[in-house]
Design an enzyme around this catalytic site. Sequence first.
Site, PDB file in Angstrom:
ATOM      1  N   SER A  50     -17.973  -6.983   7.830  1.00 46.06           N
ATOM      2  CA  SER A  50     -19.183  -7.145   8.636  1.00 46.06           C
ATOM      3  C   SER A  50     -19.449  -8.535   9.187  1.00 46.06           C
ATOM      4  O   SER A  50     -20.355  -8.690  10.015  1.00 46.06           O
ATOM      5  CB  SER A  50     -20.401  -6.696   7.844  1.00 46.06           C
ATOM      6  OG  SER A  50     -20.497  -5.310   7.909  1.00 46.06           O
ATOM      7  N   LYS A  99     -29.150 -13.170   8.784  1.00 46.33           N
ATOM      8  CA  LYS A  99     -29.103 -11.701   8.836  1.00 46.33           C
ATOM      9  C   LYS A  99     -30.268 -11.145   8.013  1.00 46.33           C
ATOM     10  O   LYS A  99     -30.581 -11.692   6.937  1.00 46.33           O
ATOM     11  CB  LYS A  99     -27.758 -11.244   8.265  1.00 46.33           C
ATOM     12  CG  LYS A  99     -27.468  -9.755   8.340  1.00 46.33           C
ATOM     13  CD  LYS A  99     -26.049  -9.465   7.852  1.00 46.33           C
ATOM     14  CE  LYS A  99     -25.686  -8.006   7.852  1.00 46.33           C
ATOM     15  NZ  LYS A  99     -24.279  -7.762   7.446  1.00 46.33           N
ATOM     16  N   SER A 119     -21.485  -4.945  10.438  1.00 45.26           N
ATOM     17  CA  SER A 119     -22.925  -4.762  10.508  1.00 45.26           C
ATOM     18  C   SER A 119     -23.685  -6.021  10.920  1.00 45.26           C
ATOM     19  O   SER A 119     -24.844  -5.933  11.305  1.00 45.26           O
ATOM     20  CB  SER A 119     -23.453  -4.297   9.162  1.00 45.26           C
ATOM     21  OG  SER A 119     -23.232  -5.303   8.179  1.00 45.26           O
TER      22      SER A 119
END
Length: 490
Positions: free
Chosen positions: A174, A75, A150
């Site tokens: 997330s 990420k 997210s």
Amino acid sequence: MNPTQTTLLELRDAIAAKKISAKQAVTAYLDRIDQHNNTLNAYHETYADRALQRAQDVDADKVTGPLAGVPIAIKDNLATDWGVTTCSSKILENFRSPYTATAVAKLEAAGAVILGKTNLDEFAMGSSTENSAFGPTRNPWDTHRVPGGSSGGAAAAMAADLCAGSIGSDTGGSIRQPAALCGVVGFKPTYGRVSRFGLVAFASSLDQIGPLTRTVSDAALMLSVISGPDERDSTCASQQPRDYLAEVDQPVSGLRIGVAKQYISDTNDPAVNQAVDEAINMFRSCGAQIVEIDLPHTQYGIPTYYLVATAEASSNLARYDGVRYGRRCDDPKDLIDLYSRSRAEGFGEEIKRRIMLGTYALSSGYYDAYYVRALKVRRLIKRDFDLAFSSCDAILCPTTTAPAFRLGEKSDDPLSMYMNDVYTVNANLAGIPGISLPGGFTTVTHNGTPPQKLPLGIQLLGPVFEETKLLRIARMYESATTHHQVRPSL
Ligand code: GLN
């Protein structure tokens, strides 16, 4: 073997046995990214040359380890001293970190090949990956829908087989929520299990790094690699990492599964409640005892989380001032102009909303009424879990209230976006580990479009530092189901 249609563990073993070279595996993934990333926007950036060089080093036995040659996505809120670390924000658009996050360094030390960085909601604030300065990621099951957030890029990349495993971060759900909406496994470890060094801070008392994978065993292996003490993160626990994979296939005997009425609501999509019912029946048929538990403060989770998280975010994000990091406005008149224009230009709408909310909650006169009160409720939520775990080994509940929603559907309604996290935020407030597992499918139609099959997630929560047991329970569910074997057709 097709290296992109397998599990991380199978691929790892095939590379180790030299049935396939790391270079072939990495090339296959890079080709697949070329083919599908334009549509999905799961990756911001890939490092083809670097990845191929690492693969060659694995093939030449210069790089070894438990993940040797395995292609991994990370990420883009994890710092790397190569490439850019953007957090999907304009304020860090060209930011190059001078150091690498511990979790990423540990992956590389284990031989993993980092393919690239995945899209996220700006600074990990959001539940749909629509808050990215680089455009939304799309759900591989239906490209008109969000992948969740997210860590939406991480989940979409995983679901679409654009990596063999990926790493996300979970402050309020997330990792688990996008895993649920994309039909993959997502694991949030106990707070402190994985070092946060090099994870760009959102809400420091809640943030935790964890894996998104195809299977529970894959998650167990990745967790073993990334966890463990780190003197550069004072909140990182001193416990040595365990070999979670070695134990994951041992069923838990005398298993007690807790079910709380607060998590089975009429407002859930009926398919979600059905997936949980089926999971209850499955555990029962494995001999588990189902116990009713009470988590009376559940309903205060969302307001508590959105006070604590925004308060911490407003403080953490003060460092983006146009002086030290990232974007700096042109021709500032004076220092105040430099601060305010750099931030106004660099931050997106949701970030500004949260900074304002958090600043308000921390400001004098409101501090006791909002922030301090939220901390007190946080303790009550933690106590609910402590009591519940005295009568069960794990809690079974949905990960989300519904399957993936359509792009744009909630963009103008921050509150309904925040409500997405109703089943995930409490684990962060309490610091406990949680895992979302592929829990089945539902079919949806929209305005006469052809019926679309969408994945659903079920969630298991465990006591702090009981990752081993939680993974074993998750594996019991997985081995009795086939949901995790179904892949989206791209
Ligand atoms: N969706 C939640 C939020 O917007 C959680 C985000 C996260 O876990 N990083 O804050």
